[in-house]
Design an enzyme around this catalytic site. Structure first.
Site, PDB file in Angstrom:
ATOM      1  N   TYR A   1      -0.714   8.473  -2.674  1.00  0.00           N
ATOM      2  CA  TYR A   1      -0.709   8.138  -4.096  1.00  0.00           C
ATOM      3  C   TYR A   1      -1.919   8.787  -4.796  1.00  0.00           C
ATOM      4  CZ  TYR A   1       2.817   4.333  -3.856  1.00  0.00           C
ATOM      5  OH  TYR A   1       3.968   3.591  -3.726  1.00  0.00           O
ATOM      6  N   GLY A   2      -2.960   9.045  -4.022  1.00  0.00           N
ATOM      7  CA  GLY A   2      -4.234   9.515  -4.594  1.00  0.00           C
ATOM      8  C   GLY A   2      -4.130  10.640  -5.609  1.00  0.00           C
TER       9      GLY A   2
ATOM     10  N   HIS B   1      -7.287   3.030   3.515  1.00  0.00           N
ATOM     11  CA  HIS B   1      -7.099   3.798   4.753  1.00  0.00           C
ATOM     12  C   HIS B   1      -8.430   4.007   5.494  1.00  0.00           C
ATOM     13  CE1 HIS B   1      -3.158   4.846   3.066  1.00  0.00           C
ATOM     14  NE2 HIS B   1      -2.847   5.451   4.196  1.00  0.00           N
TER      15      HIS B   1
ATOM     16  N   GLU C   1      -2.863   8.769   8.112  1.00  0.00           N
ATOM     17  CA  GLU C   1      -1.395   8.694   8.160  1.00  0.00           C
ATOM     18  C   GLU C   1      -0.823   9.543   9.298  1.00  0.00           C
ATOM     19  OE1 GLU C   1       0.961   6.865   6.546  1.00  0.00           O
ATOM     20  OE2 GLU C   1      -0.533   5.824   5.334  1.00  0.00           O
TER      21      GLU C   1
ATOM     22  N   ASP D   1       0.866  -1.184   0.000  1.00  0.00           N
ATOM     23  CA  ASP D   1       0.000   0.000   0.000  1.00  0.00           C
ATOM     24  C   ASP D   1       0.900   1.231   0.000  1.00  0.00           C
ATOM     25  OD1 ASP D   1      -2.440   1.557   0.287  1.00  0.00           O
ATOM     26  OD2 ASP D   1      -1.839   1.933   2.346  1.00  0.00           O
ATOM     27  N   SER D   2       0.282   2.385  -0.239  1.00  0.00           N
ATOM     28  CA  SER D   2       1.037   3.636  -0.182  1.00  0.00           C
ATOM     29  C   SER D   2       1.451   3.975   1.247  1.00  0.00           C
ATOM     30  CB  SER D   2       0.184   4.769  -0.741  1.00  0.00           C
ATOM     31  OG  SER D   2      -0.995   4.895   0.033  1.00  0.00           O
TER      32      SER D   2
ATOM     33  N   CYS E   1      -4.282  -1.441  -2.052  1.00  0.00           N
ATOM     34  CA  CYS E   1      -4.426  -0.008  -2.266  1.00  0.00           C
ATOM     35  C   CYS E   1      -5.320   0.145  -3.492  1.00  0.00           C
ATOM     36  CB  CYS E   1      -3.046   0.600  -2.529  1.00  0.00           C
ATOM     37  SG  CYS E   1      -3.074   2.334  -3.001  1.00  0.00           S
TER      38      CYS E   1
ATOM     39  N   CYS F   1     -10.949   3.077  -0.358  1.00  0.00           N
ATOM     40  CA  CYS F   1      -9.544   3.379  -0.073  1.00  0.00           C
ATOM     41  C   CYS F   1      -9.230   2.603   1.189  1.00  0.00           C
ATOM     42  CB  CYS F   1      -9.345   4.875   0.153  1.00  0.00           C
ATOM     43  SG  CYS F   1      -7.726   5.286   0.868  1.00  0.00           S
TER      44      CYS F   1
HETATM   45  N1  DGL Z   1      -4.741   3.416   0.625  1.00  0.00           N
HETATM   46  C1  DGL Z   1      -4.780   3.955  -0.684  1.00  0.00           C
HETATM   47  C2  DGL Z   1      -6.004   3.460  -1.456  1.00  0.00           C
HETATM   48  O1  DGL Z   1      -6.590   2.472  -1.115  1.00  0.00           O
HETATM   49  C3  DGL Z   1      -4.661   5.401  -0.935  1.00  0.00           C
HETATM   50  C4  DGL Z   1      -4.101   6.412  -0.047  1.00  0.00           C
HETATM   51  C5  DGL Z   1      -3.229   7.368  -0.829  1.00  0.00           C
HETATM   52  O2  DGL Z   1      -3.719   8.373  -1.374  1.00  0.00           O
HETATM   53  O3  DGL Z   1      -2.045   7.072  -0.919  1.00  0.00           O
HETATM   54  O4  DGL Z   1      -6.375   4.050  -2.440  1.00  0.00           O
END
Ligand code: DGL
Length: 269
Positions: free
Chosen positions: A41-42, A185, A151, A9-10, A72, A183
Site C-alpha cells: 500500500y505504501g 511489517h 512479504e 493490514d496490506s 497498518c 510500518c
Molecule cells: N504494513 C503496512 C504499514 O504499516 C505497509 C506495508 C505496505 O506498503 O503495504 O504501513
C-alpha cells in the site's frame, strides 16, 4: 462478547499487532485479513488506500467483528478518520499508540521514524508526536524496500541485513535515542534493525501500545470476551494462503495454521 476483534493490514505486517493482542488479551478471538494481493500500500495514492481499507473493513464486518484494528500505518494515515466516520464499531489505528510509546521512551526528545512512502509523506507521525510534545525533534525516513523483503519471507537473511544497514545510514550519529517502527511489517526485521542502530537507541514496536489501547477500549465499551470457550482465531488473505501461512506460523509460533482465501474489492492496480 465472544465476537472477534478485526485486524487488517496490506499483508502479513498486521500480524505483529495481532501477536501482541493475543499475548495481552488471551481471552479474545481475532479475525485477521491481509490484502496481500494488493500489497504494498505504501506507494499508492491515499485515496486508493482509503478505498482498499474500506474493502477490508466491509469484509470483516461480515464476520461480525466487535472492534477494528487498522494494523497498518499507511492505512491508518490515509483512512483512520474515514473508517471511523463510516462504521458503528470502535476503530483503533497504530500511529497514535506508536507516538505515545515513543514519547514515553525518549529522554532527549529526539525521535527517529521509519515507514512507507505513504506514511512518511503524510507527516502523520510528526504531527502525532508534536501534539504530545511540542519540543520533540523528529527525523523520518521512508524505507520502501523493507515491506517487500518481509512479504517475500526474506526477513532473516543476508539480503535483509544489507538492505537495512544501507537504508538506515542517515540515522548514524543522528542523536536520536528512540526509533519508531512506523510500518507493521518492520518488527519482523527488528533484530537486524536493533543491531544496526546499536544498544543506545530504543526501538519501538507500536503494536504493544496498540494492544493496550484495544484492552482499554474493550473495558470502556464493555466488549470483553467473558465466555470460557477456547480461542478461535481466523486468518484470511487475498493472496496465497500458503505463503501467508508460512510467514504467519513462523512469526506467531503456531505450527498448524489454517489460512483462508478472501476475495474483496475488484480493483487490483
Ligand atoms: N504494513 C503496512 C504499514 O504499516 C505497509 C506495508 C505496505 O506498503 O503495504 O504501513
Amino acid at each position: 462478547m465472544n465476537q472477534p476483534i478485526g485486524v487488517i493490514d496490506s499483508g502479513v505486517g498486521g500480524l505483529t499487532v495481532a501477536k501482541e493482542i493475543m499475548r495481552q488479551l488471551p481471552n479474545e478471538n481475532i479475525c485477521y485479513l491481509g490484502d496481500t494481493l494488493r500489497c504494498p500500500y505504501g506507494p499508492r495514492d491515499p485515496e486508493q488506500v482509503r478505498k482498499f481499507t474500506m474493502d477490508m473493513t466491509q469484509f470483516l464486518l461480515t464476520h461480525n467483528i466487535k472492534l477494528l484494528v487498522i494494523a497498518c500505518n499507511t492505512a491508518t494515515a490515509a483512512a483512520l478518520h474515514y473508517i471511523r466516520d463510516n462504521v458503528d464499531i470502535p476503530v483503533v489505528g497504530v500511529i497514535q499508540p506508536g507516538a505515545r510509546a515513543a514519547i514515553k521512551a525518549t529522554k532527549n526528545s529526539q525521535v527517529g521514524v521509519i515507514g512507507t512512502e505513504g506514511t512518511i509523506k503524510s507527516d502523520a507521525y510528526t504531527n502525532a508526536l508534536s501534539l504530545l510534545n511540542h519540543q520533540v525533534a523528529v527525523k523520518s525516513l521512508a524505507c520502501p524496500k523493507f515491506a517487500p523483503l518481509v512479504e517475500s519471507s526474506e526477513y532473516k537473511g543476508s539480503v535483509a541485513k544489507k538492505v537495512v544497514a544501507q537504508s538506515l545510514r542517515p540515522f548514524k550519529n543522528s542523536g536520536i535515542d528512540t526509533f519508531v517502527l512506523g510500518c507493521t511489517h518492520y518488527p519482523l526485521l527488528q533484530p537486524i534493525i536493533e543491531n544496526v542502530l546499536g544498544p543506545r537507541v530504543k526501538v519501538i514496536n507500536p503494536g504493544l501500545e496498540t494492544a493496550s489501547e484495544v484492552s482499554m477500549l474493550l473495558d470502556y465499551f464493555t466488549l470483553r470476551n467473558v465466555s470460557d470457550e477456547p480461542q478461535q482465531h481466523r486468518f484470511f488473505t487475498t493472496g496465497s494462503p500458503k505463503i501467508f501461512g508460512g510467514i504467519a506460523s513462523d512469526w506467531l509460533g503456531l505450527p498448524q495454521m489454517v489460512v483462508e482465501f478472501a476475495k474483496i474489492g475488484q480493483e487490483r492496480k
